[in-house]
Design a protein around this motif. Structure first.
Motif, PDB file in Angstrom:
ATOM      1  N   LEU A 171      -2.025   2.909   9.120  1.00  0.00           N
ATOM      2  CA  LEU A 171      -2.232   1.464   9.171  1.00  0.00           C
ATOM      3  C   LEU A 171      -0.921   0.759   9.522  1.00  0.00           C
ATOM      4  N   PHE A 172      -0.981  -0.123  10.497  1.00  0.00           N
ATOM      5  CA  PHE A 172       0.178  -0.794  11.103  1.00  0.00           C
ATOM      6  C   PHE A 172       0.349  -2.182  10.495  1.00  0.00           C
ATOM      7  N   PHE A 173       1.516  -2.416   9.896  1.00  0.00           N
ATOM      8  CA  PHE A 173       1.861  -3.701   9.294  1.00  0.00           C
ATOM      9  C   PHE A 173       3.029  -4.299  10.073  1.00  0.00           C
ATOM     10  N   PRO A 174       2.754  -5.028  11.166  1.00  0.00           N
ATOM     11  CA  PRO A 174       3.837  -5.526  12.016  1.00  0.00           C
ATOM     12  C   PRO A 174       4.747  -6.518  11.304  1.00  0.00           C
ATOM     13  N   VAL A 175       5.991  -6.572  11.751  1.00  0.00           N
ATOM     14  CA  VAL A 175       6.928  -7.569  11.264  1.00  0.00           C
ATOM     15  C   VAL A 175       6.645  -8.896  11.947  1.00  0.00           C
ATOM     16  N   THR A 176       7.205  -9.963  11.412  1.00  0.00           N
ATOM     17  CA  THR A 176       7.093 -11.284  12.039  1.00  0.00           C
ATOM     18  C   THR A 176       8.411 -11.612  12.733  1.00  0.00           C
TER      19      THR A 176
ATOM     20  N   SER B  81      -0.377   2.366   4.140  1.00  0.00           N
ATOM     21  CA  SER B  81       0.336   1.494   5.065  1.00  0.00           C
ATOM     22  C   SER B  81       1.677   2.128   5.400  1.00  0.00           C
ATOM     23  N   SER B  82       2.033   2.106   6.676  1.00  0.00           N
ATOM     24  CA  SER B  82       3.274   2.740   7.118  1.00  0.00           C
ATOM     25  C   SER B  82       4.197   1.709   7.743  1.00  0.00           C
ATOM     26  N   ALA B  83       5.230   1.319   7.012  1.00  0.00           N
ATOM     27  CA  ALA B  83       6.242   0.424   7.577  1.00  0.00           C
ATOM     28  C   ALA B  83       7.000   1.112   8.704  1.00  0.00           C
ATOM     29  N   VAL B  84       7.147   2.428   8.592  1.00  0.00           N
ATOM     30  CA  VAL B  84       7.863   3.194   9.618  1.00  0.00           C
ATOM     31  C   VAL B  84       7.160   3.086  10.964  1.00  0.00           C
ATOM     32  N   PHE B  85       5.831   2.936  10.939  1.00  0.00           N
ATOM     33  CA  PHE B  85       5.075   2.799  12.184  1.00  0.00           C
ATOM     34  C   PHE B  85       5.589   1.630  13.026  1.00  0.00           C
ATOM     35  N   CYS B  86       6.162   0.609  12.389  1.00  0.00           N
ATOM     36  CA  CYS B  86       6.674  -0.559  13.107  1.00  0.00           C
ATOM     37  C   CYS B  86       7.770  -0.199  14.105  1.00  0.00           C
ATOM     38  N   PHE B  87       8.616   0.767  13.727  1.00  0.00           N
ATOM     39  CA  PHE B  87       9.771   1.061  14.568  1.00  0.00           C
ATOM     40  C   PHE B  87       9.820   2.497  15.075  1.00  0.00           C
ATOM     41  N   ALA B  88       9.078   3.400  14.442  1.00  0.00           N
ATOM     42  CA  ALA B  88       9.082   4.795  14.879  1.00  0.00           C
ATOM     43  C   ALA B  88       7.695   5.385  14.703  1.00  0.00           C
ATOM     44  N   PRO B  89       6.718   4.919  15.491  1.00  0.00           N
ATOM     45  CA  PRO B  89       5.367   5.463  15.351  1.00  0.00           C
ATOM     46  C   PRO B  89       5.310   6.961  15.606  1.00  0.00           C
ATOM     47  N   GLU B  90       6.273   7.489  16.374  1.00  0.00           N
ATOM     48  CA  GLU B  90       6.332   8.925  16.601  1.00  0.00           C
ATOM     49  C   GLU B  90       6.482   9.675  15.274  1.00  0.00           C
ATOM     50  N   ILE B  91       7.381   9.165  14.433  1.00  0.00           N
ATOM     51  CA  ILE B  91       7.626   9.802  13.139  1.00  0.00           C
ATOM     52  C   ILE B  91       6.418   9.609  12.218  1.00  0.00           C
ATOM     53  N   SER B  92       5.907   8.392  12.195  1.00  0.00           N
ATOM     54  CA  SER B  92       4.771   8.082  11.339  1.00  0.00           C
ATOM     55  C   SER B  92       3.567   8.950  11.687  1.00  0.00           C
TER      56      SER B  92
END
Length: 307
Positions: free
Chosen positions: A6-11, A209-220
């Motif tokens: 699950l992607f929780f984008p930053v603002t 929820s994966s905060a890491v997905f915001c900047f490194a979806p490869e890792i997530s």
């Protein structure tokens, strides 16, 4: 029903401090390309606490338009009850698919008060609602069952980490809903949730929820696949070389759970600006460590891809 990360984008904020909707749309598009199971806009990672209603409505509308029905879009709401109800209405007007009910601020309420709070927000919107057990919103198993029985409540998200109590909550909700056949899902909402995924999965909580997905979806995504396939060596390596060092860095300063994520998005090439007070941006030495940690995680992903 949700599946996957699950992607929780930053603002994103501009240099003058306003919300940057163009960069936000780009951020969401980039995340969508990596296949999340859903987009949760203006939630914790999205600095819900720092947004005014007009900004919030613009963000939700932009997310809905950008996603264009490919995955569900849920919007955060919470805080003072009149504002939580206002945000819930705004999310409906912006055509969001559902709501994540964040904790009320400052006060610590008894479970009965949290049930009343949930009902008061749900009654102003037809949107499905996920309740969040975290911070000042501490549902005991009985009150969790009570809110789960509300028609609009379709999920329970835990950010407390009390696995014994959560186990009782999960089994209690499942028993209460069994005869009615109502679809219901459980979510791991711990900061840097990947560290607790194995433990949560053991009691039936597989979504997170994966905060890491915001900047490194490869890792997530690599971690998600490793867990799903039972690849314990890869799970352990990602935890040891990436997630645990990230958590250690996160714990150095309150609020880094958000600030580090935004900084990492900037380091990966998208200028989302800094955080709004009372959060603070990472200091230079912490940015250097963040860069090193991210590089280590990406290196593992490159190795896996090359096999």
């Amino acid at each position: 029903m949700f599946e996957g990360v699950l992607f929780f984008p930053v603002t994103p904020f501009t240099a003058s401090g306003s919300v940057d909707l163009d960069v936000f749309a780009e951020h969401v598009r980039t995340g969508l390309a990596s296949g999340p199971g859903g987009v949760f806009v203006a939630c914790g990672t999205g600095e819900f606490h720092a947004l005014e209603p007009g900004e919030y409505a613009d963000l939700v509308r932009t997310a809905v338009e950008t996603v264009d029905g490919r995955v569900p879009v849920y919007a955060g709401t919470g805080g003072a009850l009149p504002l939580a109800r206002k945000f819930a209405r705004a999310a409906g007007d912006a055509r969001a698919d559902g709501l994540l009910l964040l904790p009320p601020y400052l006060v610590t309420a008894p479970p009965a008060g949290l049930v009343a709070y949930t009902k008061a927000v749900a009654e102003v919107s037809d949107l499905p609602l996920i309740v969040y057990n975290r911070g000042a919103a501490r549902f005991d198993p009985a009150s969790a069952v009570e809110v789960a029985l509300l028609p609009q409540v379709i999920g329970f998200k835990d950010g407390r980490g009390d696995l014994e109590e959560l186990s009782r909550t999960v089994t209690g909700i499942k028993a209460a809903l069994r005869d009615g056949g109502k679809p219901f899902q459980f979510f791991n909402g711990m900061p840097t949730a990947e560290a607790t995924v194995p433990a949560y999965r053991g009691i039936g909580v597989e979504l997170y929820s994966s905060a890491v997905f915001c900047f490194a979806p490869e890792i997530s995504n690599a971690y998600y696949q490793a867990v799903a396939k039972g690849d314990s060596p890869l799970v352990e390596r990602l935890l040891t070389e990436f997630f645990h060092p990230l958590i250690a860095l996160r714990d150095l300063v309150p609020g880094y759970a958000v600030s580090l994520v935004k900084a990492a998005v900037r380091q990966r090439g998208l200028d989302v600006g800094g955080v709004r007070p009372p959060l603070v941006d990472p200091v230079p030495e912490h940015l250097d460590e963040l860069r090193r940690i991210t590089a280590a995680g990406l290196a593992i992903c490159a190795e896996v891809a090359a096999r």
